[in-house]
Design an enzyme around this catalytic site. Sequence first.
Site, PDB file in Angstrom:
ATOM      1  N   CYS A 103       1.291  -0.991   0.287  1.00  0.00           N
ATOM      2  CA  CYS A 103      -0.215  -0.039   0.037  1.00  0.00           C
ATOM      3  C   CYS A 103       0.467   1.302  -0.347  1.00  0.00           C
ATOM      4  O   CYS A 103       1.888   1.260   0.712  1.00  0.00           O
ATOM      5  CB  CYS A 103      -0.490  -0.336   1.156  1.00  0.00           C
ATOM      6  SG  CYS A 103      -1.871   1.412   0.576  1.00  0.00           S
ATOM      7  N   ASP A 104       0.566   2.438  -1.063  1.00  0.00           N
ATOM      8  CA  ASP A 104       0.834   3.505  -0.654  1.00  0.00           C
ATOM      9  C   ASP A 104      -0.142   4.894  -0.319  1.00  0.00           C
ATOM     10  O   ASP A 104      -1.094   4.166  -1.819  1.00  0.00           O
ATOM     11  CB  ASP A 104       1.686   3.271  -1.428  1.00  0.00           C
ATOM     12  CG  ASP A 104       3.008   4.280  -1.696  1.00  0.00           C
ATOM     13  OD1 ASP A 104       3.865   4.110  -0.652  1.00  0.00           O
ATOM     14  OD2 ASP A 104       3.185   6.033  -1.727  1.00  0.00           O
ATOM     15  N   THR A 105       0.413   5.897  -0.283  1.00  0.00           N
ATOM     16  CA  THR A 105      -0.525   6.764   0.173  1.00  0.00           C
ATOM     17  C   THR A 105      -0.032   8.279   0.178  1.00  0.00           C
ATOM     18  O   THR A 105       0.898   8.513   0.736  1.00  0.00           O
ATOM     19  CB  THR A 105      -1.534   7.027   1.649  1.00  0.00           C
ATOM     20  OG1 THR A 105      -1.607   5.604   1.833  1.00  0.00           O
ATOM     21  CG2 THR A 105      -1.985   8.003   1.785  1.00  0.00           C
TER      22      THR A 105
END
EC number: 3.6.1.9
Length: 199
Positions: free
Chosen positions: A77-79
């Site tokens: 995941c990356d935000t």
Amino acid sequence: MKLVLASASPRRREILKNITEDFIVVASDFDESLIEISRDIQSYVMVLAESKAKSTLCRIESEDFYKDEDEVFIIGCDTVVSIDGKILGKPKDEKEALDMLSELSGRTHEVYSGLAVLDAKKNKIIKDFQCTEVKFSEISYETILKYIACGEYADKAGAYGIQGKASVFVEEIKGSYYNVVGLPINKLYKILLGMGVNL
């Protein structure tokens, strides 16, 4: 079956615990600067998420981590935060945090999270993304400095954590709250179920 979270983020860990306690954390050591920042933010965050999942797969393969497991699923995941089409990642220092928060003050921005779930045994990956709109109230210069001084801005996209002291900056949110925290749990839950993960 092993479920692996490819992130050292305590926030993602806590969110994932909402659907299962049966997972382990093997943080990705992928260098995000290797991926060129793109104006196609959806694709950019999904590429980052996929890269983190694959990086973690390399780590656990080298350690014979899952040789006795029938199935291993790795969650990457990356935000990022975006305003006017510009990506705001994690600030490098207090000055960059000040610049970011000043830019977000009184305006609406978007928070994008990319998700990638990698089935290590089948070498199959499912990717998706989520976007949430967040509107900030006007924040005074003094308030921004006080927030930065507390240190909460560090290691957070856009220099703020919605679940902490920066919650008072948020006037309105459209979309997933958990996406802003860092893990769009509803979307992840659906992906895992679709891949046959028994939660």
